[in-house]
Design a protein around this motif. Structure first.
Motif, short mmCIF file in Angstrom:
data_model
loop_
_atom_site.label_atom_id
_atom_site.label_comp_id
_atom_site.label_asym_id
_atom_site.label_seq_id
_atom_site.Cartn_x
_atom_site.Cartn_y
_atom_site.Cartn_z
N UNK A 1 0.83 -1.20 0.00
CA UNK A 1 0.00 0.00 0.00
C UNK A 1 0.86 1.25 0.00
N UNK A 2 1.97 1.24 0.81
CA UNK A 2 2.87 2.39 0.85
C UNK A 2 3.54 2.60 -0.50
N UNK A 3 3.91 1.50 -1.13
CA UNK A 3 4.53 1.62 -2.46
C UNK A 3 3.55 2.26 -3.44
N UNK A 4 2.28 1.87 -3.32
CA UNK A 4 1.26 2.47 -4.18
C UNK A 4 1.15 3.97 -3.91
N UNK A 5 1.16 4.34 -2.62
CA UNK A 5 1.06 5.75 -2.25
C UNK A 5 2.27 6.53 -2.80
N UNK A 6 3.43 5.94 -2.68
CA UNK A 6 4.64 6.64 -3.12
C UNK A 6 4.63 6.83 -4.64
N UNK A 7 4.19 5.82 -5.37
CA UNK A 7 4.25 5.88 -6.83
C UNK A 7 3.10 6.69 -7.43
N UNK A 8 1.92 6.57 -6.85
CA UNK A 8 0.74 7.16 -7.48
C UNK A 8 0.21 8.41 -6.77
N UNK A 9 0.53 8.55 -5.46
CA UNK A 9 -0.01 9.69 -4.72
C UNK A 9 1.09 10.63 -4.20
N UNK A 10 2.33 10.37 -4.60
CA UNK A 10 3.43 11.27 -4.28
C UNK A 10 3.79 11.33 -2.80
N UNK A 11 3.66 10.22 -2.08
CA UNK A 11 3.99 10.20 -0.65
C UNK A 11 5.49 9.95 -0.46
N UNK A 12 6.07 10.69 0.48
CA UNK A 12 7.47 10.45 0.86
C UNK A 12 7.61 10.73 2.36
#
Length: 235
Positions: A145-156
């Motif tokens: 889920x975090x990987x999805x957030x990082x790739x698609x929602x710009x989370x860092x």
């Protein structure tokens, strides 16, 4: 009958010798008187000299008596000052002893408080370590889920400072996809706090998100809440 004249002894006076004797006596008498006058004068002069010396000695003794009286007064004043200084010193020592005892009591109380505070801090550190472990465990479980957030929602998520994390989002503003929105999260206490966010969100919104996080410890939901709050702010 014829009357016979009585036999009157005839004296032969040597008036010259008598005069010489009288003159010699007068000379001796005058010399005696002169010597006696001289002796009387000398005695009077000696007496006056002795009187003068006696008066001088009396004056000297009077001056010495006055001097020693002044010295006695000075010594009495000095003795009084010394007694006062001794009393003040004893009072200062007593006050210092009392303050030392008070400081000792205060020190013991402070040490006890420090130990108690240290115990509380150790407990909080242990709780924080447990929360970090839970956070890392949850992050590991939610890795996809975090990987999805990082790739698609710009989370860092970045380490910002001791016990602080910086949660950064991009891809929020349609007019500037690379613009960064972030919140600095403080993990030093059992109840988490947001120390700073950019752009600034309404306090009631922040308080609501933090309340839900501290009650549930659900970081995934918290990340969603933060991103939605930035997006809905329109800033």
């Amino acid at each position: 009958m014829s009357t016979a004249s009585p036999n009157i002894p005839q004296f032969a006076f040597d008036f010259d010798t008598l005069r010489r004797n009288m003159d010699a006596f007068q000379a001796r008498f005058d010399a005696f008187i002169a010597d006696d006058r001289k002796r009387i004068l000398e005695d009077r002069n000696e007496f006056e000299k002795e009187i003068t010396e006696a008066k001088e000695q009396e004056q000297q003794m009077s001056n010495q008596i006055e001097y020693y009286k002044e010295k006695e007064a000075e010594l009495a004043q000095e003795s009084a000052r010394e007694r006062q200084e001794v009393q003040e010193t004893e009072s200062s020592i007593a006050e210092f002893t009392r303050k030392k005892q008070d400081l000792t009591i205060l020190r013991d109380a402070v040490v006890a408080q420090i130990l108690e505070t240290q115990s509380i801090l150790d407990k909080k550190r242990a709780e924080r370590s447990q929360d970090r472990a839970k956070f890392l465990a949850q992050s590991s479980l939610n890795a996809p889920e975090l990987a999805f957030w990082e790739q698609n929602l710009g989370l860092r998520i970045e380490g910002f400072d001791d016990d602080q994390l910086k949660i950064v989002f991009t891809l929020i503003s349609e007019s500037a996809w690379s613009r960064e929105y972030y919140a600095v999260m403080d993990l030093s206490d059992p109840d988490y706090e947001i120390r700073r966010c950019e752009p600034q969100l309404d306090k009631s919104v922040l308080d609501g998100m933090l309340t839900r996080l501290n009650e549930s410890r659900d970081f995934g939901r918290f990340l969603k809440d933060v991103r939605n709050a930035f997006k809905e702010s329109g800033l």
